[in-house]
Scaffold this motif. Structure first.
Motif, PDB file in Angstrom:
ATOM      1  N   MET A  95      -6.951  -0.459 -64.847  1.00 60.78           N
ATOM      2  CA  MET A  95      -6.502   0.820 -65.327  1.00 60.78           C
ATOM      3  C   MET A  95      -4.747   1.308 -65.226  1.00 60.78           C
ATOM      4  O   MET A  95      -5.065   1.062 -64.057  1.00 60.78           O
ATOM      5  CB  MET A  95      -7.228   2.164 -65.265  1.00 60.78           C
ATOM      6  N   ARG A  96      -4.453   2.058 -66.654  1.00 60.49           N
ATOM      7  CA  ARG A  96      -2.503   2.497 -66.344  1.00 60.49           C
ATOM      8  C   ARG A  96      -2.669   3.847 -65.477  1.00 60.49           C
ATOM      9  O   ARG A  96      -3.528   4.429 -66.267  1.00 60.49           O
ATOM     10  CB  ARG A  96      -2.539   1.929 -67.746  1.00 60.49           C
ATOM     11  N   LYS A  97      -1.526   4.486 -65.258  1.00 60.03           N
ATOM     12  CA  LYS A  97      -1.730   5.489 -64.429  1.00 60.03           C
ATOM     13  C   LYS A  97      -0.005   5.819 -64.282  1.00 60.03           C
ATOM     14  O   LYS A  97       0.487   5.128 -63.509  1.00 60.03           O
ATOM     15  CB  LYS A  97      -2.403   5.836 -63.253  1.00 60.03           C
ATOM     16  N   ILE A  98      -0.183   6.846 -64.538  1.00 61.73           N
ATOM     17  CA  ILE A  98       1.048   7.756 -65.230  1.00 61.73           C
ATOM     18  C   ILE A  98       1.678   8.485 -63.297  1.00 61.73           C
ATOM     19  O   ILE A  98       0.821   9.118 -62.606  1.00 61.73           O
ATOM     20  CB  ILE A  98       1.760   8.722 -66.464  1.00 61.73           C
ATOM     21  N   LEU A  99       2.397   7.703 -62.255  1.00 65.19           N
ATOM     22  CA  LEU A  99       2.705   7.798 -60.933  1.00 65.19           C
ATOM     23  C   LEU A  99       3.628   9.276 -61.542  1.00 65.19           C
ATOM     24  O   LEU A  99       5.309   8.713 -61.756  1.00 65.19           O
ATOM     25  CB  LEU A  99       3.290   7.199 -59.979  1.00 65.19           C
ATOM     26  N   THR A 100       3.433  10.419 -60.001  1.00 65.69           N
ATOM     27  CA  THR A 100       4.194  11.108 -60.703  1.00 65.69           C
ATOM     28  C   THR A 100       4.952  11.339 -59.234  1.00 65.69           C
ATOM     29  O   THR A 100       4.389  11.827 -58.128  1.00 65.69           O
ATOM     30  CB  THR A 100       4.684  12.476 -61.483  1.00 65.69           C
ATOM     31  N   ASP A 101       6.470  12.503 -59.132  1.00 68.42           N
ATOM     32  CA  ASP A 101       6.192  13.319 -57.762  1.00 68.42           C
ATOM     33  C   ASP A 101       5.558  14.882 -57.212  1.00 68.42           C
ATOM     34  O   ASP A 101       5.195  15.362 -58.348  1.00 68.42           O
ATOM     35  CB  ASP A 101       7.779  13.292 -57.155  1.00 68.42           C
ATOM     36  N   ASP A 102       5.821  15.149 -56.707  1.00 74.38           N
ATOM     37  CA  ASP A 102       5.275  17.067 -56.951  1.00 74.38           C
ATOM     38  C   ASP A 102       5.849  18.059 -57.813  1.00 74.38           C
ATOM     39  O   ASP A 102       4.818  18.854 -58.483  1.00 74.38           O
ATOM     40  CB  ASP A 102       6.258  17.139 -55.428  1.00 74.38           C
ATOM     41  N   THR A 103       6.661  17.280 -58.459  1.00 70.95           N
ATOM     42  CA  THR A 103       6.963  18.096 -59.430  1.00 70.95           C
ATOM     43  C   THR A 103       6.828  17.646 -61.124  1.00 70.95           C
ATOM     44  O   THR A 103       6.983  18.237 -61.994  1.00 70.95           O
ATOM     45  CB  THR A 103       9.103  18.496 -59.870  1.00 70.95           C
ATOM     46  N   GLY A 119      -8.674   7.126 -67.570  1.00 77.21           N
ATOM     47  CA  GLY A 119      -9.697   8.707 -67.999  1.00 77.21           C
ATOM     48  C   GLY A 119      -8.980   8.984 -69.723  1.00 77.21           C
ATOM     49  O   GLY A 119      -8.994   9.466 -70.949  1.00 77.21           O
ATOM     50  N   LYS A 120      -8.557   7.536 -70.382  1.00 75.00           N
ATOM     51  CA  LYS A 120      -8.391   7.327 -71.892  1.00 75.00           C
ATOM     52  C   LYS A 120      -6.880   8.407 -71.742  1.00 75.00           C
ATOM     53  O   LYS A 120      -6.956   8.969 -73.354  1.00 75.00           O
ATOM     54  CB  LYS A 120      -8.680   7.903 -72.828  1.00 75.00           C
ATOM     55  N   ARG A 121      -6.182   8.643 -71.652  1.00 74.85           N
ATOM     56  CA  ARG A 121      -5.212   9.609 -71.191  1.00 74.85           C
ATOM     57  C   ARG A 121      -3.355   9.545 -70.314  1.00 74.85           C
ATOM     58  O   ARG A 121      -3.609   8.598 -69.311  1.00 74.85           O
ATOM     59  CB  ARG A 121      -5.430  11.125 -71.075  1.00 74.85           C
ATOM     60  N   VAL A 122      -2.463  10.012 -70.851  1.00 76.71           N
ATOM     61  CA  VAL A 122      -1.217   9.828 -70.308  1.00 76.71           C
ATOM     62  C   VAL A 122      -0.763  11.124 -69.893  1.00 76.71           C
ATOM     63  O   VAL A 122      -0.540  12.196 -70.280  1.00 76.71           O
ATOM     64  CB  VAL A 122       0.279   9.522 -70.934  1.00 76.71           C
ATOM     65  N   SER A 123      -1.092  11.563 -68.249  1.00 76.25           N
ATOM     66  CA  SER A 123      -1.028  12.720 -67.709  1.00 76.25           C
ATOM     67  C   SER A 123       0.234  13.102 -67.629  1.00 76.25           C
ATOM     68  O   SER A 123       0.868  12.840 -68.240  1.00 76.25           O
ATOM     69  CB  SER A 123      -1.821  11.970 -66.372  1.00 76.25           C
ATOM     70  N   ASP A 164      -3.174  12.491 -75.584  1.00 72.22           N
ATOM     71  CA  ASP A 164      -4.496  12.385 -74.921  1.00 72.22           C
ATOM     72  C   ASP A 164      -5.422  11.674 -75.754  1.00 72.22           C
ATOM     73  O   ASP A 164      -4.998  11.644 -77.133  1.00 72.22           O
ATOM     74  CB  ASP A 164      -5.884  13.759 -74.752  1.00 72.22           C
ATOM     75  N   TYR A 165      -6.775  11.155 -75.374  1.00 73.27           N
ATOM     76  CA  TYR A 165      -6.803  10.163 -76.364  1.00 73.27           C
ATOM     77  C   TYR A 165      -7.624  11.270 -77.141  1.00 73.27           C
ATOM     78  O   TYR A 165      -8.717  11.991 -77.680  1.00 73.27           O
ATOM     79  CB  TYR A 165      -7.718   8.300 -75.772  1.00 73.27           C
ATOM     80  N   VAL A 166      -7.949  10.784 -78.443  1.00 69.40           N
ATOM     81  CA  VAL A 166      -8.865  11.137 -79.856  1.00 69.40           C
ATOM     82  C   VAL A 166      -9.323  10.260 -80.597  1.00 69.40           C
ATOM     83  O   VAL A 166      -8.695   9.772 -81.014  1.00 69.40           O
ATOM     84  CB  VAL A 166      -7.475  12.179 -80.620  1.00 69.40           C
ATOM     85  N   TYR A 167     -10.990  10.386 -80.839  1.00 64.93           N
ATOM     86  CA  TYR A 167     -12.068  10.019 -81.327  1.00 64.93           C
ATOM     87  C   TYR A 167     -11.594   9.437 -83.369  1.00 64.93           C
ATOM     88  O   TYR A 167     -10.737  10.024 -83.786  1.00 64.93           O
ATOM     89  CB  TYR A 167     -13.348  10.057 -81.176  1.00 64.93           C
ATOM     90  N   SER A 168     -11.496   7.937 -83.086  1.00 65.01           N
ATOM     91  CA  SER A 168     -11.423   8.229 -84.247  1.00 65.01           C
ATOM     92  C   SER A 168     -12.093   6.530 -84.543  1.00 65.01           C
ATOM     93  O   SER A 168     -11.914   5.477 -83.925  1.00 65.01           O
ATOM     94  CB  SER A 168      -9.369   7.082 -84.428  1.00 65.01           C
ATOM     95  N   LYS A 169     -12.750   6.091 -85.497  1.00 63.35           N
ATOM     96  CA  LYS A 169     -13.609   5.344 -85.776  1.00 63.35           C
ATOM     97  C   LYS A 169     -13.419   4.260 -86.034  1.00 63.35           C
ATOM     98  O   LYS A 169     -12.683   3.448 -86.453  1.00 63.35           O
ATOM     99  CB  LYS A 169     -14.635   5.577 -87.130  1.00 63.35           C
ATOM    100  N   ASP A 170     -13.385   3.230 -85.178  1.00 61.93           N
ATOM    101  CA  ASP A 170     -12.945   1.902 -84.971  1.00 61.93           C
ATOM    102  C   ASP A 170     -11.693   1.628 -84.711  1.00 61.93           C
ATOM    103  O   ASP A 170     -11.017   0.571 -85.119  1.00 61.93           O
ATOM    104  CB  ASP A 170     -14.128   0.689 -86.189  1.00 61.93           C
ATOM    105  N   LYS A 171     -10.985   2.370 -84.159  1.00 65.47           N
ATOM    106  CA  LYS A 171      -9.654   1.728 -83.487  1.00 65.47           C
ATOM    107  C   LYS A 171      -9.475   2.554 -82.912  1.00 65.47           C
ATOM    108  O   LYS A 171      -9.865   3.462 -81.947  1.00 65.47           O
ATOM    109  CB  LYS A 171      -8.809   2.458 -85.134  1.00 65.47           C
TER     110      LYS A 171
END
Length: 202
Positions: A1-9, A35-39, A84-91
């Motif tokens: 799983m991918r995750k955006i790494l950030t500092d305290d800001t 979490g199916k999202r880019v934080s 954020d992921y938004v449901y889309s049928k079959d896509k």
């Protein structure tokens, strides 16, 4: 799983490209992210999000945008944003992300670092696009194709070099289209205010 790494800001730690060539082009499938999202994060580069497939919900500072296929959203330098992921049928939701650093664009384009777009969203499918909008979408799709070619070939190969030069040219052309056609204003928020407004909508 991918995750955006950030500092305290919440500044993104990953470098976009290099100091000499601060630019990245990526095809991001939201199902690949934790979490199916880019934080929530921010960075100094100008970012453009173009939806290739499915739907996505993007929050920029305190504003929420619901994006569908062929929608294009511009994220100003320093703006807090999440996807954020938004449901889309079959896509599977896939987005093309272009991130352009200002050293790449040159001193004359440093205005982008201090501005925000008045109307950052373009819906290519929901309106009759003007000629510059048609050109903008064509540039986006060309960059998508050329970046896919780059992924298929070794960095030292001829095809990789040719495609990378075409991507660079496309990014400059996009920057020129934005500078000429997209109204911008001085950003009304400093970074602390941006963070407060972003937190309020999470």
């Amino acid at each position: 799983m991918r995750k955006i790494l950030t500092d305290d800001t919440k500044r993104e730690l990953s470098m976009h490209g290099s100091e000499q060539f601060p630019m990245t082009v990526s095809h991001d499938d939201l199902w690949d992210f934790e979490g199916k999202r880019v934080s929530v994060h921010w960075h100094g580069e100008l970012e453009m999000i173009y939806v290739l497939n499915g739907n996505a919900g993007v929050t920029v500072d305190s504003q929420k945008w619901d994006l569908t296929e062929r929608d294009c959203l511009f994220v100003s330098s320093g703006a807090f944003h999440s996807v954020d992921y938004v449901y889309s049928k079959d896509k599977s939701p896939c987005i093309l992300v272009l991130e352009m650093g200002f050293p790449l664009l040159g001193a004359n384009f440093s205005i982008f670092a201090r501005k925000q777009f008045v109307k950052p969203l373009i819906r290519f499918s929901g309106e009759t696009p003007s000629s510059w909008m048609q050109e903008l979408e064509a540039r986006c799709l060309n960059i998508s194709q050329e970046s896919a070619t780059m992924e298929e070939h070794k960095p030292e190969g001829k095809h990789y070099l040719t495609s990378s030069l075409r991507v660079c040219a496309g990014l400059y052309q996009i920057a020129a289209l934005l500078a000429e056609n997209m109204p911008m204003i001085d950003s009304p928020l400093d970074r602390e205010q941006r963070m407060q407004s972003m937190t309020a909508v999470q």
